[in-house]
Design an enzyme around this catalytic site. Structure first.
Site, PDB file in Angstrom:
ATOM      1  N   SER A   1      -0.983  17.114  -1.442  1.00 15.29           N
ATOM      2  CA  SER A   1      -0.380  18.202  -2.215  1.00 15.29           C
ATOM      3  C   SER A   1      -1.139  19.503  -2.050  1.00 15.29           C
ATOM      4  CB  SER A   1      -0.267  17.830  -3.688  1.00 15.29           C
ATOM      5  OG  SER A   1      -1.404  17.162  -4.123  1.00 15.29           O
ATOM      6  N   GLU A  55       9.138  17.921  -0.160  1.00 21.16           N
ATOM      7  CA  GLU A  55       8.899  19.025   0.770  1.00 21.16           C
ATOM      8  C   GLU A  55       8.549  18.446   2.139  1.00 21.16           C
ATOM      9  OE1 GLU A  55       7.084  22.260  -2.406  1.00 21.16           O
ATOM     10  OE2 GLU A  55       5.692  20.897  -1.429  1.00 21.16           O
ATOM     11  N   ASN A 110       4.192  24.259  -5.632  1.00 23.42           N
ATOM     12  CA  ASN A 110       2.915  24.656  -6.235  1.00 23.42           C
ATOM     13  C   ASN A 110       2.588  26.124  -5.996  1.00 23.42           C
ATOM     14  OD1 ASN A 110       2.387  22.256  -7.489  1.00 23.42           O
ATOM     15  ND2 ASN A 110       1.253  21.407  -5.757  1.00 23.42           N
ATOM     16  N   HIS A 113       5.890  15.707   1.186  1.00 24.24           N
ATOM     17  CA  HIS A 113       5.252  15.854  -0.131  1.00 24.24           C
ATOM     18  C   HIS A 113       6.211  15.524  -1.273  1.00 24.24           C
ATOM     19  CE1 HIS A 113       3.364  18.620  -3.378  1.00 24.24           C
ATOM     20  NE2 HIS A 113       2.820  17.431  -3.416  1.00 24.24           N
TER      21      HIS A 113
HETATM   22  P1  NAD Z   1      -4.152   7.348  -6.627  1.00 23.52           P
HETATM   23  O1  NAD Z   1      -5.597   7.568  -6.879  1.00 23.52           O
HETATM   24  O2  NAD Z   1      -3.269   6.851  -7.732  1.00 23.52           O
HETATM   25  O3  NAD Z   1      -3.999   6.308  -5.399  1.00 23.52           O
HETATM   26  C1  NAD Z   1      -4.695   6.419  -4.216  1.00 23.52           C
HETATM   27  C2  NAD Z   1      -4.796   5.021  -3.607  1.00 23.52           C
HETATM   28  O4  NAD Z   1      -5.293   5.139  -2.273  1.00 23.52           O
HETATM   29  C3  NAD Z   1      -5.731   4.075  -4.358  1.00 23.52           C
HETATM   30  O5  NAD Z   1      -5.056   2.870  -4.640  1.00 23.52           O
HETATM   31  C4  NAD Z   1      -6.899   3.851  -3.376  1.00 23.52           C
HETATM   32  O6  NAD Z   1      -7.436   2.560  -3.472  1.00 23.52           O
HETATM   33  C5  NAD Z   1      -6.207   4.090  -2.040  1.00 23.52           C
HETATM   34  N1  NAD Z   1      -7.090   4.498  -0.945  1.00 23.52           N
HETATM   35  C6  NAD Z   1      -8.079   5.401  -0.977  1.00 23.52           C
HETATM   36  N2  NAD Z   1      -8.605   5.575   0.263  1.00 23.52           N
HETATM   37  C7  NAD Z   1      -7.911   4.758   1.094  1.00 23.52           C
HETATM   38  C8  NAD Z   1      -7.949   4.488   2.483  1.00 23.52           C
HETATM   39  N3  NAD Z   1      -8.810   5.121   3.271  1.00 23.52           N
HETATM   40  N4  NAD Z   1      -7.082   3.595   2.994  1.00 23.52           N
HETATM   41  C9  NAD Z   1      -6.194   2.955   2.215  1.00 23.52           C
HETATM   42  N5  NAD Z   1      -6.103   3.176   0.870  1.00 23.52           N
HETATM   43  C10 NAD Z   1      -6.942   4.069   0.329  1.00 23.52           C
HETATM   44  O7  NAD Z   1      -3.603   8.718  -6.028  1.00 23.52           O
HETATM   45  P2  NAD Z   1      -2.127   9.323  -6.104  1.00 23.52           P
HETATM   46  O8  NAD Z   1      -1.962  10.093  -7.369  1.00 23.52           O
HETATM   47  O9  NAD Z   1      -1.142   8.269  -5.775  1.00 23.52           O
HETATM   48  O10 NAD Z   1      -2.194  10.415  -4.926  1.00 23.52           O
HETATM   49  C11 NAD Z   1      -2.159  10.062  -3.572  1.00 23.52           C
HETATM   50  C12 NAD Z   1      -1.898  11.290  -2.723  1.00 23.52           C
HETATM   51  O11 NAD Z   1      -0.687  11.907  -3.150  1.00 23.52           O
HETATM   52  C13 NAD Z   1      -2.964  12.377  -2.796  1.00 23.52           C
HETATM   53  O12 NAD Z   1      -3.048  13.002  -1.548  1.00 23.52           O
HETATM   54  C14 NAD Z   1      -2.386  13.353  -3.814  1.00 23.52           C
HETATM   55  O13 NAD Z   1      -2.867  14.653  -3.658  1.00 23.52           O
HETATM   56  C15 NAD Z   1      -0.925  13.264  -3.489  1.00 23.52           C
HETATM   57  N6  NAD Z   1      -0.015  13.637  -4.581  1.00 23.52           N
HETATM   58  C16 NAD Z   1      -0.267  13.228  -5.860  1.00 23.52           C
HETATM   59  C17 NAD Z   1       0.620  13.597  -6.873  1.00 23.52           C
HETATM   60  C18 NAD Z   1       0.384  13.162  -8.291  1.00 23.52           C
HETATM   61  O14 NAD Z   1       0.933  13.796  -9.207  1.00 23.52           O
HETATM   62  N7  NAD Z   1      -0.371  12.106  -8.546  1.00 23.52           N
HETATM   63  C19 NAD Z   1       1.760  14.348  -6.564  1.00 23.52           C
HETATM   64  C20 NAD Z   1       2.010  14.705  -5.243  1.00 23.52           C
HETATM   65  C21 NAD Z   1       1.112  14.338  -4.255  1.00 23.52           C
END
Ligand code: NAD
Length: 506
Positions: free
Chosen positions: A121, A154, A192, A142
């Site tokens: 993001s 996106e 954003n 995204h």
């Molecule tokens: P999260 O912390 O809930 O989940 C991340 C997961 O990735 C965890 O289960 C972790 O164990 C795993 N992980 C970490 N490193 C890893 C690797 N090298 N290989 C495999 N698995 C791995 O995070 P999230 O909120 O789901 O966000 C994930 C992505 O999405 C981020 O890039 C975030 O910026 C993006 N994002 C988040 C949101 C939101 O509101 N949460 C919205 C849009 C985009």
């Protein structure tokens, strides 16, 4: 019709990865889920099974469909198992180094024709792809949280992304039941970036002591139709999320004044007053319920003096009709009588400037915001100036409340509250079009679905008048001498020519 990607991998089984896996399975893809944390992929599948079971029990999913969906999700434990996926979507932690390492490894595992996508993001798609041997096969994809409910994604082209990849991803998004919007790889992408105006301008207004947080929220909900006020929204998202985003976008745009964050959120973040989740934010929460202070009472007035309205007031004819309907006597002279309540209705200017320029008695002058016609709002906003007498303020408050419409009384501010916040939102959106971050129509779709605003920002500008928007911003710039109100060339040219803000040049 066959699905664009029949076998996909989702890496990272957190909040986002799960949601993506769900809608991908629903689109008809086989979905392999990989997470580096032991058991996380299996737990993600369990959560999806429970979700589909619930839908089945509610009668929204028949048994055969439920079973088919469950059979499409496969937790896996090694990257090698993703070798024959035609798309892999990454949703791991937001860390450039980790994401780069992952894509380098993935590229060595998947077939040459496979597509790779990141759900980042805030990181640059170009920067993640820069370490790849074939960055042309990688794009941003995204999604928003919660993925199944936020129906927009996106699709972001990095510096070297093959446009055909973006077309295929956009088509896949539609198969998943989402709207795809296309963006160039710029900080904040669309949602954003476009979302910067609402909170930051509201914080500026609060920071100037114009009024309190709750009043700003009430005004923006009742006048402009936002579902949540900016402070309610920040309480919901929590300041440990929203303040760093404000700082990050500001820095990534090399300190563009339109995105300047506020010390208010920095201080509150330091204090741990993060919002709803800590029980204390801009509001207090008791058992999860937001505590609203009562509105200030309407003053009781013995008699209303005659009212004189400035000849330069916005919507003057409507204002005269309104004051007449509220039962006050109107003065028709070229100048106010010695006892009259003086009413001005500026666009962008503050009450002080109008009183000074029109040589009015500031002690009896108040302003009313009529950028939006009175009949289209659920609240009136009046502003004093530093010299306004208390009896005149109370008289105006009581007069404009006579038909029981709520009235907020604020201190002097160029553009009141709604003009400032809407003007800023529209200006940022216009500048995104000027910079070709995305098309005007994609901007509108992304903001409506991603931020839930009552209209897209360009439609908002059209509704209130591109020329009015331009006037508000020019005058705000004069009042504050602040480049954050500098109108974007996109708005300046369309406003000056009376064109729609959605108008694209031939
Ligand atoms: P999260 O912390 O809930 O989940 C991340 C997961 O990735 C965890 O289960 C972790 O164990 C795993 N992980 C970490 N490193 C890893 C690797 N090298 N290989 C495999 N698995 C791995 O995070 P999230 O909120 O789901 O966000 C994930 C992505 O999405 C981020 O890039 C975030 O910026 C993006 N994002 C988040 C949101 C939101 O509101 N949460 C919205 C849009 C985009």
């Amino acid at each position: 019709m066959s699905v664009n990607f029949s076998k996909i991998g989702v890496v990272g089984a957190g909040a986002m990865g799960r949601g993506i896996a769900q809608i991908a399975a629903q689109a008809g893809s086989q979905v392999l889920v990989l997470d580096s944390f032991d058991g996380a992929a299996a737990r993600a599948k369990e959560a999806l099974v429970a979700q589909w079971q619930k839908l089945h029990e509610k009668g929204k999913l028949d048994e055969a469909t439920r079973d088919a969906l469950i059979a499409r999700v496969h937790p896996v434990s090694s990257m090698q198992q993703l070798a024959d996926c035609d798309l892999v979507i990454e949703a791991i932690v937001e860390d450039l180094g980790l994401k780069r390492a992952l894509f380098k490894d993935l590229e060595a595992v998947v077939a040459p024709g496979a597509t790779l996508a990141t759900n980042t993001s805030s990181l640059s798609v170009t920067a993640i792809a820069a370490v790849m041997a074939h960055p042309q096969r990688m794009a941003g994809f995204h999604f928003f949280n919660p993925v199944p409910l936020m129906k927009v994604v996106e699709v972001i082209a990095g510096f070297k992304t093959d446009p055909a990849i973006c077309d295929r991803l956009a088509g896949y998004a539609v198969q998943m039941g989402h709207s795809a919007v296309r963006a160039n790889d710029t900080p904040g992408f669309i949602v954003n970036h476009a979302g910067r105006g609402f909170g930051t301008e509201a914080l500026r207004i609060a920071g100037e002591g114009v009024t309190d947080f709750a009043t700003i929220d009430r005004i923006l909900k009742d006048q402009a139709g936002f579902r949540l006020g900016p402070f309610e929204l920040m309480d919901l998202t929590a300041l440990d999320v929203s303040h760093p985003v404000m700082e990050s976008i500001y820095r990534q745009y090399y300190e563009e004044p339109r995105f300047r964050p506020s010390v208010i959120t920095a201080q509150r973040l330091a204090a741990g007053a993060l919002g709803r989740k800590t029980g204390e934010g801009f509001y207090r929460y008791v058992d999860g319920v937001m505590q609203q202070a009562a509105e200030p009472p309407v003053p009781v007035i013995d008699a209303t003096p005659a009212v004189w309205v400035s000849p330069r007031a916005a919507r003057r004819a409507d204002l005269l009709k309104l004051i007449h309907a509220l039962g006050a006597q109107l003065e028709s002279g070229a100048t106010p009588s010695s006892a009259a309540l003086i009413v001005v209705a500026p666009l962008g200017f503050d009450v002080t400037t109008v009183a000074a320029v029109e040589r009015l008695d500031a002690t009896r002058t108040i302003g009313i915001d009529l950028m939006i016609e009175d009949a289209a709002t659920k609240r009136r906003v009046i502003a004093t100036n530093p010299a306004t007498r208390r009896d005149m303020r109370d008289t105006a408050h009581a007069l404009f409340s006579r038909d029981s419409k709520p009235v907020s009384v604020i201190r002097d501010s160029g553009g009141f509250v709604t003009q400032r916040v809407i003007g800023t939102i529209v200006n940022i959106a216009a500048d995104m079009c000027q910079q070709r971050v995305c098309s005007p129509t994609d901007l509108e779709t992304a903001v409506k679905l991603g931020l839930g605003y009552p209209q897209g920002p360009l439609a908002m500008g059209n509704l209130y008048g591109p020329t009015n928007m331009l006037e508000v911003l020019f005058n705000l710039q004069t009042v504050y001498g602040d480049p954050r109100y500098r109108p974007s060339p996109w708005l300046r040219r369309r406003g000056a020519l009376g064109l729609s803000l959605l108008h694209e040049e031939e």
